[in-house]
Enzyme design. Sequence first.
Site, PDB file in Angstrom:
ATOM      1  N   GLY A 172      51.629  68.184  42.218  1.00 55.40           N
ATOM      2  CA  GLY A 172      50.364  68.875  42.448  1.00 55.40           C
ATOM      3  C   GLY A 172      50.497  70.371  42.262  1.00 55.40           C
ATOM      4  O   GLY A 172      51.460  70.853  41.674  1.00 55.40           O
TER       5      GLY A 172
ATOM      6  N   LEU B 117      48.676  72.175  40.321  1.00 61.33           N
ATOM      7  CA  LEU B 117      48.781  72.192  38.859  1.00 61.33           C
ATOM      8  C   LEU B 117      48.467  73.572  38.287  1.00 61.33           C
ATOM      9  O   LEU B 117      47.593  74.276  38.772  1.00 61.33           O
ATOM     10  CB  LEU B 117      47.823  71.164  38.246  1.00 61.33           C
ATOM     11  CG  LEU B 117      48.001  69.713  38.682  1.00 61.33           C
ATOM     12  CD1 LEU B 117      47.080  68.807  37.862  1.00 61.33           C
ATOM     13  CD2 LEU B 117      49.446  69.253  38.552  1.00 61.33           C
TER      14      LEU B 117
ATOM     15  N   GLY C 171      51.367  75.243  32.975  1.00 66.24           N
ATOM     16  CA  GLY C 171      52.561  74.506  32.548  1.00 66.24           C
ATOM     17  C   GLY C 171      52.300  73.001  32.592  1.00 66.24           C
ATOM     18  O   GLY C 171      52.567  72.274  31.632  1.00 66.24           O
ATOM     19  N   HIS C 172      51.724  72.543  33.719  1.00 72.56           N
ATOM     20  CA  HIS C 172      51.366  71.122  33.813  1.00 72.56           C
ATOM     21  C   HIS C 172      50.328  70.777  32.745  1.00 72.56           C
ATOM     22  O   HIS C 172      50.375  69.703  32.141  1.00 72.56           O
ATOM     23  CB  HIS C 172      50.772  70.800  35.187  1.00 72.56           C
ATOM     24  CG  HIS C 172      51.723  70.984  36.327  1.00 72.56           C
ATOM     25  ND1 HIS C 172      51.572  71.966  37.271  1.00 72.56           N
ATOM     26  CD2 HIS C 172      52.844  70.311  36.684  1.00 72.56           C
ATOM     27  CE1 HIS C 172      52.542  71.890  38.161  1.00 72.56           C
ATOM     28  NE2 HIS C 172      53.334  70.890  37.829  1.00 72.56           N
TER      29      HIS C 172
ATOM     30  N   GLN D 219      62.985  65.190  48.111  1.00 69.97           N
ATOM     31  CA  GLN D 219      63.702  66.133  47.250  1.00 69.97           C
ATOM     32  C   GLN D 219      63.730  67.548  47.830  1.00 69.97           C
ATOM     33  O   GLN D 219      64.219  68.471  47.190  1.00 69.97           O
ATOM     34  CB  GLN D 219      63.122  66.140  45.837  1.00 69.97           C
ATOM     35  CG  GLN D 219      61.723  66.715  45.685  1.00 69.97           C
ATOM     36  CD  GLN D 219      61.148  66.476  44.295  1.00 69.97           C
ATOM     37  OE1 GLN D 219      60.734  65.373  43.952  1.00 69.97           O
ATOM     38  NE2 GLN D 219      61.142  67.504  43.473  1.00 69.97           N
TER      39      GLN D 219
ATOM     40  N   ASP E 117      62.516  73.096  34.449  1.00 68.74           N
ATOM     41  CA  ASP E 117      63.442  72.329  35.292  1.00 68.74           C
ATOM     42  C   ASP E 117      64.397  71.578  34.361  1.00 68.74           C
ATOM     43  O   ASP E 117      64.382  70.349  34.300  1.00 68.74           O
ATOM     44  CB  ASP E 117      62.656  71.359  36.168  1.00 68.74           C
ATOM     45  CG  ASP E 117      61.671  72.085  37.067  1.00 68.74           C
ATOM     46  OD1 ASP E 117      62.123  72.854  37.925  1.00 68.74           O
ATOM     47  OD2 ASP E 117      60.451  71.916  36.882  1.00 68.74           O
TER      48      ASP E 117
ATOM     49  N   SER F 284      55.204  78.350  37.568  1.00 73.16           N
ATOM     50  CA  SER F 284      55.716  77.467  38.613  1.00 73.16           C
ATOM     51  C   SER F 284      54.688  77.433  39.728  1.00 73.16           C
ATOM     52  O   SER F 284      54.026  78.446  39.990  1.00 73.16           O
ATOM     53  CB  SER F 284      57.043  78.029  39.156  1.00 73.16           C
ATOM     54  OG  SER F 284      57.331  77.457  40.419  1.00 73.16           O
ATOM     55  N   SER F 285      54.572  76.272  40.381  1.00 75.08           N
ATOM     56  CA  SER F 285      53.634  76.187  41.513  1.00 75.08           C
ATOM     57  C   SER F 285      54.016  77.198  42.591  1.00 75.08           C
ATOM     58  O   SER F 285      53.164  77.696  43.329  1.00 75.08           O
ATOM     59  CB  SER F 285      53.653  74.776  42.095  1.00 75.08           C
ATOM     60  OG  SER F 285      53.333  73.848  41.086  1.00 75.08           O
TER      61      SER F 285
HETATM   62  O1  PAF Z   1      59.143  68.486  38.641  1.00 73.23           O
HETATM   63  C1  PAF Z   1      58.470  68.002  39.594  1.00 73.23           C
HETATM   64  O2  PAF Z   1      57.332  68.389  39.835  1.00 73.23           O
HETATM   65  C2  PAF Z   1      59.091  66.946  40.487  1.00 73.23           C
HETATM   66  O3  PAF Z   1      60.451  67.158  40.644  1.00 73.23           O
HETATM   67  C3  PAF Z   1      58.825  65.514  39.997  1.00 73.23           C
HETATM   68  C4  PAF Z   1      59.453  65.251  38.649  1.00 73.23           C
HETATM   69  C5  PAF Z   1      57.313  65.282  39.908  1.00 73.23           C
HETATM   70  C6  PAF Z   1      59.403  64.508  41.004  1.00 73.23           C
HETATM   71  O4  PAF Z   1      58.847  64.664  42.267  1.00 73.23           O
END
Ligand code: PAF
Length: 273
Positions: A28, A30, A33-34, A58, A147, A182-183
């Site tokens: 989310g 967004l 980049g997304h 994570q 990433d 980046s978010s």
């Molecule tokens: O890059 C991200 O936003 C996250 O690491 C992902 C790949 C959606 C996994 O939670």
Amino acid sequence: MKVYESLDDWRAARRALSGRIGFVPTMGALHRGHASLIERSVAECDVTVLSIYLNPTQFNNPDDLAHYPRTLEADLDMARELGVDVVVTPTYDALYPDGYRYRVEEGEFSGELCGAHRPGHFTGVLTVVMKLLNLVRPDRAYFGEKDYQQFELIRGMADAFFLDAEIVPCRTVREADGLALSSRNALLDAEGRRLAPRFHCLLRSPESDAAVRERLARAGFEVDYVETRHGRRFGAVTVHGRTRDVRLIDNVPAPATARSDDAAGVLPGAVNA
Ligand code: PAF
């Protein structure tokens, strides 16, 4: 655009889908980049599936998770405008019926760079991405090169477990001053935002990794690492703000004269950014 919170409903709908399926997994918040990943999927595939799931497994730092930007309504508007067909927004209980007892662990590269500074981070990423790939069964899944370590580990996982999805790398999208989108950029205060582009600028310097680390520290960043390996220079820094510290990561093709700690060769599929 259909939005599925229930994985049972989504799995039933998935069984009825045909054509080339593109998948963009996100947490989310967004940004452009997304949007570039979504646009590519929409252009290359018949159906584009977006997942929005802020994955707690994570995050090694609870404060980072607590302050991660959450903008679901704006995210859904952007997805709709970009032509996304399906959005999946699962809950923790639905996605982790095992309570995270079962995990996907990589035993080498995941312990380096970000993995050395964020214990358990890549196990959380690989586990959730494996779950999402099994739920969506895409032909193509799109990941940003900002990433880069994540992208490499996911591509390796797809190979190791014979997943059918093609893992597609997408160029890093940057602000005009070079800062990678980046978010987390939304969390920078005005002073941090002014400092942040120096990170990318110094990463591209032809000086040694050690010299770049020193210059970043003098500029005001807390440096996690700057390391050149596999033909790329990777970096992670923290910008200390008045109310919040913001961790930034980035990577660039290894500058021609930069000293490499590990000249093990270029990772397959590397794209300049
Ligand atoms: O890059 C991200 O936003 C996250 O690491 C992902 C790949 C959606 C996994 O939670």
